[in-house]
Motif scaffolding. Structure first.
Motif, PDB file in Angstrom:
ATOM      1  N   ARG A   1      -3.540  13.819  -2.054  1.00  0.00           N
ATOM      2  CA  ARG A   1      -2.917  12.308  -1.835  1.00  0.00           C
ATOM      3  C   ARG A   1      -3.539  11.327  -2.541  1.00  0.00           C
TER       4      ARG A   1
ATOM      5  N   THR B   1       4.079   7.390   1.939  1.00  0.00           N
ATOM      6  CA  THR B   1       4.200   6.301   2.669  1.00  0.00           C
ATOM      7  C   THR B   1       3.906   4.989   2.000  1.00  0.00           C
TER       8      THR B   1
ATOM      9  N   THR C   1       0.731  -1.200  -0.179  1.00  0.00           N
ATOM     10  CA  THR C   1       0.007   0.069  -0.287  1.00  0.00           C
ATOM     11  C   THR C   1       0.685   1.108   0.074  1.00  0.00           C
TER      12      THR C   1
ATOM     13  N   GLN D   1      -7.871   3.366  -3.479  1.00  0.00           N
ATOM     14  CA  GLN D   1      -8.569   4.215  -2.442  1.00  0.00           C
ATOM     15  C   GLN D   1      -8.737   5.674  -2.426  1.00  0.00           C
TER      16      GLN D   1
ATOM     17  N   THR E   1      -3.899   6.901  -2.984  1.00  0.00           N
ATOM     18  CA  THR E   1      -3.460   5.808  -2.142  1.00  0.00           C
ATOM     19  C   THR E   1      -3.962   4.486  -3.044  1.00  0.00           C
ATOM     20  N   CYS E   2      -3.079   3.553  -3.014  1.00  0.00           N
ATOM     21  CA  CYS E   2      -3.507   2.348  -3.747  1.00  0.00           C
ATOM     22  C   CYS E   2      -2.803   1.223  -2.996  1.00  0.00           C
ATOM     23  N   THR E   3      -3.596  -0.093  -2.748  1.00  0.00           N
ATOM     24  CA  THR E   3      -3.095  -1.231  -2.633  1.00  0.00           C
ATOM     25  C   THR E   3      -3.114  -2.115  -3.583  1.00  0.00           C
TER      26      THR E   3
ATOM     27  N   THR F   1       1.101   5.770  -0.701  1.00  0.00           N
ATOM     28  CA  THR F   1       0.494   6.848  -0.810  1.00  0.00           C
ATOM     29  C   THR F   1       1.203   8.023  -1.533  1.00  0.00           C
TER      30      THR F   1
END
Length: 348
Positions: free
Chosen positions: A287, A317, A239, A271, A289-291, A241
């Motif tokens: 920002r 992160t 994950t 996300q 975010t991806c998993t 960001t």
């Protein structure tokens, strides 16, 4: 310390009978804390009741510290401390009177009985309610009184059915510490064996050295929490960001599409974009975010960081998952028929 040998329990006869436990076999050694997991009706409590001698097996047996539950049920009961589901106590007794009674049942008297009662009262923190009728206590305190009686005779084996049920977070923390201590402190040569049933996956992560998942009366998987997590589709998932993820024209980048191009990525869970205000802690702005879910648990971190460097992305992160127990639990237990049994980390 515990050897369960193809134990089964059938209720009723003929076509209307129900096979609650179907040929369960497993062993528990000294110092182990075994988490017994399964959906409601899986056979957890029935198996524990057979191991303690509360129920007679239809077939198979269990041996506890050398005592066969069928041939020597009293010897088994001497070796076990048992906290049943619901922690049944005598409601009109006080904890003081109840523990005194349990001490007598276990064969203790005088100063030795008092020493043991004082020790368990301090260990489970029930000193403030010792003179109240048990029926007036909260569910959490009733649970702790039940745990105290299970520990009173300092048994080499503890069987605990939902030991933290009804406890608040602080109480759960205390009881988990007690269980860890009990497992690690036995006689001079070995620790105790602890078996606890729970539906709280966080509890398995927190205190169990091993976990068994059971469904429809059969053992589906047996391994350490880390081995079970490694069975999850999220094992080695990454994950990340990104800070201000935009193209040269100021448009948000297609982060999911970019990351999906990595060879061993099975799925990208986007996300979305969130906006962070400017602060002393860092720059504001979007920002994203991806998993990334890997194919077959393949490591992705090196490929992801390499792609980010080549694209000039600012990573805020990034984290790698060990896997998710809830994901493994659902995959194994959902459906009309549970999956065939496997041993985590290898063949059954």
């Amino acid at each position: 310390m515990i050897s369960i040998r193809k134990i089964s329990k059938r209720y009723g006869t003929g076509s209307a009978s129900i096979l609650a436990v179907d040929g369960v076999s497993l062993e528990v050694g000294p110092g182990e804390v075994l988490g017994f997991l399964g959906p409601n009706g899986a056979g957890k409590s029935t198996t524990m009741k057979m191991v303690t001698g509360f129920l007679t097996p239809t077939s198979g047996t269990a041996v506890v510290c050398g005592h066969d539950v069928v041939d020597d049920p009293v010897g088994v009961k001497r070796a076990i401390g048992y906290l049943p589901e619901g922690a049944p106590n005598y409601p009109d007794m006080t904890p003081a009177a109840f523990l005194d009674f349990i001490g007598q049942v276990r064969g203790f008297a005088g100063a030795e009985k008092r020493r043991r009662i004082d020790a368990v009262v301090e260990r489970v923190h029930i000193g403030g309610v010792m003179r109240q009728p048990i029926e007036t206590l909260s569910k959490g305190f009733k649970r702790r009184v039940g745990l105290a009686q299970a520990m009173l005779h300092e048994p080499p084996v503890l069987i605990l059915d939902e030991p933290t049920d009804g406890l608040d977070p602080n109480q759960k923390h205390d009881v988990r510490n007690v269980i860890r201590e009990l497992a690690s402190r036995g006689d001079v040569n070995s620790g105790r064996a602890v078996v606890l049933s729970t539906h709280i996956l966080e509890e398995v992560e927190a205190i169990c050295t091993r976990a068994v998942i059971i469904a429809k009366g059969k053992v589906l998987v047996d391994g350490t929490p880390a081995q079970l997590r490694a069975m999850s589709r999220y094992h080695n998932a990454v994950t990340l960001t990104l800070v201000s993820p935009v193209t040269g024209t100021g448009e948000p980048i297609n982060l999911a599409g970019e990351l999906g191009s990595i060879k061993w990525v099975a799925q990208v869970e986007d996300q979305g974009v969130r906006h962070v205000p400017v602060s002393a802690a860092g720059p504001g702005g979007p920002r994203q975010t991806c998993t990334l879910v890997p194919k077959g648990g393949r490591p992705l971190l090196a490929d992801v960081t390499s792609l980010a460097k080549s694209k000039g992305w600012a990573i805020e992160t990034i984290a790698v998952e060990g896997g998710r127990l809830d994901d493994v639990f659902r995959e194994l237990t959902l459906g009309d028929e549970p999956r065939e049994a496997v041993r985590a980390g290898g063949a059954a």
